[in-house]
Design a protein around this motif. Structure first.
Motif, short mmCIF file in Angstrom:
data_model
loop_
_atom_site.label_atom_id
_atom_site.label_comp_id
_atom_site.label_asym_id
_atom_site.label_seq_id
_atom_site.Cartn_x
_atom_site.Cartn_y
_atom_site.Cartn_z
N GLN A 248 -13.45 3.13 -46.72
CA GLN A 248 -12.56 3.81 -47.65
C GLN A 248 -11.09 3.69 -47.21
O GLN A 248 -10.20 3.43 -48.02
N ILE A 249 -10.84 3.83 -45.90
CA ILE A 249 -9.46 3.70 -45.40
C ILE A 249 -8.93 2.29 -45.67
O ILE A 249 -7.79 2.10 -46.09
N SER A 250 -9.79 1.30 -45.43
CA SER A 250 -9.34 -0.10 -45.56
C SER A 250 -8.89 -0.43 -46.98
O SER A 250 -8.05 -1.31 -47.17
N SER A 251 -9.42 0.27 -47.96
CA SER A 251 -9.03 -0.02 -49.35
C SER A 251 -7.61 0.46 -49.65
O SER A 251 -7.03 0.08 -50.68
N PHE A 252 -7.05 1.29 -48.77
CA PHE A 252 -5.68 1.79 -48.95
C PHE A 252 -4.75 1.33 -47.81
O PHE A 252 -3.58 1.71 -47.77
N ASP A 253 -5.26 0.53 -46.91
CA ASP A 253 -4.57 0.22 -45.65
C ASP A 253 -3.20 -0.42 -45.84
O ASP A 253 -3.06 -1.44 -46.49
N THR A 254 -2.20 0.22 -45.21
CA THR A 254 -0.85 -0.36 -45.17
C THR A 254 -0.40 -0.56 -43.72
O THR A 254 0.76 -0.86 -43.47
N ALA A 255 -1.33 -0.37 -42.78
CA ALA A 255 -0.97 -0.44 -41.35
C ALA A 255 -1.56 -1.68 -40.68
O ALA A 255 -1.73 -1.72 -39.46
N SER A 256 -1.89 -2.67 -41.48
CA SER A 256 -2.44 -3.93 -40.95
C SER A 256 -3.69 -3.70 -40.09
O SER A 256 -3.89 -4.37 -39.08
N GLY A 257 -4.48 -2.74 -40.50
CA GLY A 257 -5.74 -2.49 -39.79
C GLY A 257 -5.59 -1.86 -38.43
O GLY A 257 -6.52 -1.91 -37.62
N GLN A 258 -4.44 -1.26 -38.15
CA GLN A 258 -4.22 -0.68 -36.83
C GLN A 258 -4.43 0.84 -36.86
O GLN A 258 -3.54 1.60 -37.25
N TYR A 259 -5.63 1.22 -36.46
CA TYR A 259 -6.03 2.63 -36.42
C TYR A 259 -6.86 2.84 -35.16
O TYR A 259 -7.41 1.89 -34.60
N GLY A 260 -6.95 4.07 -34.73
CA GLY A 260 -7.78 4.37 -33.57
C GLY A 260 -8.12 5.85 -33.54
O GLY A 260 -7.76 6.61 -34.45
N PHE A 261 -8.81 6.25 -32.47
CA PHE A 261 -9.24 7.64 -32.33
C PHE A 261 -8.51 8.35 -31.20
O PHE A 261 -8.22 7.75 -30.16
N LEU A 262 -8.28 9.64 -31.43
CA LEU A 262 -7.83 10.55 -30.38
C LEU A 262 -8.91 11.61 -30.20
O LEU A 262 -9.51 12.06 -31.19
N PRO A 263 -9.17 12.05 -28.96
CA PRO A 263 -10.11 13.16 -28.76
C PRO A 263 -9.55 14.45 -29.35
O PRO A 263 -8.36 14.55 -29.64
N VAL A 264 -10.42 15.43 -29.51
CA VAL A 264 -10.00 16.76 -29.96
C VAL A 264 -9.86 17.64 -28.71
O VAL A 264 -10.86 18.06 -28.13
N PRO A 265 -8.65 17.91 -28.27
CA PRO A 265 -8.47 18.67 -27.02
C PRO A 265 -8.88 20.13 -27.16
O PRO A 265 -8.78 20.72 -28.25
N ILE A 266 -9.33 20.70 -26.04
CA ILE A 266 -9.78 22.10 -26.07
C ILE A 266 -9.05 22.96 -25.04
O ILE A 266 -9.40 24.13 -24.85
N SER A 267 -8.03 22.40 -24.37
CA SER A 267 -7.28 23.18 -23.38
C SER A 267 -5.99 22.45 -23.05
O SER A 267 -5.72 21.35 -23.55
N ASN A 268 -5.24 23.03 -22.12
CA ASN A 268 -4.02 22.39 -21.65
C ASN A 268 -4.16 21.83 -20.25
O ASN A 268 -3.18 21.51 -19.58
N ASN A 269 -5.41 21.69 -19.83
CA ASN A 269 -5.71 21.02 -18.56
C ASN A 269 -6.32 19.66 -18.89
O ASN A 269 -7.45 19.59 -19.37
N ALA A 270 -5.57 18.61 -18.65
CA ALA A 270 -6.02 17.27 -19.03
C ALA A 270 -7.34 16.87 -18.38
O ALA A 270 -8.03 15.98 -18.87
N ASP A 271 -7.70 17.53 -17.27
CA ASP A 271 -8.93 17.18 -16.56
C ASP A 271 -10.17 17.84 -17.16
O ASP A 271 -11.30 17.50 -16.79
#
Length: 432
Positions: A284-307
């Motif tokens: 579905q994203i690709s049918s609207f893509d204007t970013a030349s296929g450049q997408y990725g994932f970020l985790p969903v953080p649950i705190s302010n301690n990176a570890d």
């Protein structure tokens, strides 16, 4: 001479009759050898790809016809499969969510002896193995988190965006603020109950530990009423992030008005920088893509301690399984269904279907095709780096609907955190 001619004509007639009869029997034999099988598809976004794959499969197996039956929108695969069994007409192959396999184990084939078992990735069949027997084929590894449009976030940060820099709740909010300052909406949240109840909130369960046994015990304790979610740091941290999502949501004025269909459009067009969703959304994203296929994932953080576990991990798991009926389908149909499973794993056409056509991350080590889909690539990178968290794929069938409804009330401001927490804990006490 007339007698001889008559005998020749009679002999010729007999030959013609025998030939026609033989052709008729041959046609009957071919008809009798034709095997028709069905596949109940609960992954609606690949219906057309499955239908095309069924045609390719028939080219390689002329005696087998595979019909793809879609699960109706709004109905769970468990409900549809149960209805088909109740009518005495189950599909030959049924695509189930992982948590539903055990409910059908007495009605489906033991697949432990199949060739592909040796090539399945580690732990891909552990959740569908009961009494040392595996009852399901692991079809697809899927993952989810914050999908980002690289063009939007590059502009927001004033250079090449580094996804590894988003490893705390504070870092996530800073990114939202930069996207907003660049003139774009930071985020879109699709508030469907299945997204909030089956994907978002379960991060609070899975995020308790990197040890699956600890997570399993946590869920057991939830059922027993032994968990105080109100004081649980992972749960509260996840809801803190959820509060941020509500604050920066493009639809914050009407939080429950968003639709799934709008998400890929505004992300693909670059109107927003981030969308909470999974890799299944790429077509579905690709049918609207204007970013030349450049997408990725970020985790969903649950705190302010990176570890802390979860801050740098993407949720992923085998999400869809195929089971083979043993009650109503014949031995010939079962054998044909097994051929379909092997065809996907070992044939060139089957592998192309999984990776290139259906954008599926295969659960088999022998399939080395590199995904063209950027979201599948992103998840594969997290997997390769050991930066994954097991998705909660064995939740009760009604979890997403009931807990999703509670999450919607909280998201819309119709319930406070104490009310949400109470509803979640009360729900788990009803689970047997």
């Amino acid at each position: 001479m007339k007698t001889l001619k008559w005998m020749q004509v009679l002999a010729l007639s007999l030959i013609v009759v025998l030939f026609v009869a033989a052709c008729g029997k041959s046609g009957e034999s071919e008809s009798e050898s034709e095997v028709k099988i069905t596949l109940l598809n609960s992954k609606g976004e690949i219906q057309s790809q499955l239908e095309a794959a069924a045609k390719a499969f028939k080219e390689d197996n002329p005696g087998i016809t595979l019909e793809i039956i879609p699960v109706p929108a709004g109905q769970s695969p468990f409900e549809k499969a149960s209805a088909l069994y109740a009518s005495g007409n189950p599909a030959t192959i049924t695509m189930l969510d992982t948590g539903d396999v055990e409910k059908f184990k007495d009605r489906v084939l033991d697949l432990s002896g199949e060739k592909w078992m040796a090539d399945a990735v580690e732990r891909s069949t552990s959740l569908t193995t009961f009494d040392s027997k595996n009852y399901a084929f692991p079809l697809a590894i899927e993952g989810y988190g914050f999908i980002y449009n690289k063009a939007v976030v590059d502009q927001a940060v004033g250079g090449a965006f580094d996804p590894a820099a988003i490893n705390t709740t504070e870092a996530l909010e800073e990114l939202f603020q930069k996207i907003e300052a660049s003139g774009k909406a930071p985020l879109i949240v699709s508030p469907m109950d299945w997204s909030l109840g089956a994907h978002y909130l379960p991060l609070a369960y899975a995020g308790q530990s990197s040890d699956p046994a600890v997570v399993a015990q946590f869920v057991t304790d939830l059922k027993a009423g032994k968990v105080d979610l109100a004081s649980n740091s992972v749960y509260n941290g996840l809801l803190d992030t959820f509060d941020l999502m509500a604050k920066y949501n493009i639809d914050k004025a009407s939080p429950l008005s968003g639709t799934y269909e709008r998400g890929p459009e505004v992300l693909g067009k670059g109107e927003v920088g981030i969308w909470f969703q999974g890799n299944w959304a790429w077509p579905q994203i690709s049918s609207f893509d204007t970013a030349s296929g450049q997408y990725g994932f970020l985790p969903v953080p649950i705190s302010n301690n990176a570890d802390d576990f979860g801050n740098t991990q993407i949720s992923s798991a085998v999400s869809k399984r195929l089971v083979l009926d043993k009650e109503k389908n014949t031995a010939e149909q079962q054998a044909a269904a097994k051929k379909w499973l092997e065809w996907m794993v070992y044939s060139e056409k089957g592998q192309d279907f999984l990776v290139n056509q259906a954008n599926i991350i295969p659960a088999f080590n022998n399939i080395t095709l590199e995904a063209k889909d950027p979201l599948a690539k992103s998840i594969s990178d997290y997997i390769a780096k050991g930066k994954t968290q097991d998705s909660m794929s064995t939740l009760p069938a009604d979890h997403w609907a009931k807990i999703g409804a509670s999450m919607q009330k909280y998201f819309a401001g119709a319930a406070d955190r104490a009310t949400l927490t109470k509803e979640i804990q009360e729900y788990w006490k009803t689970v047997k």
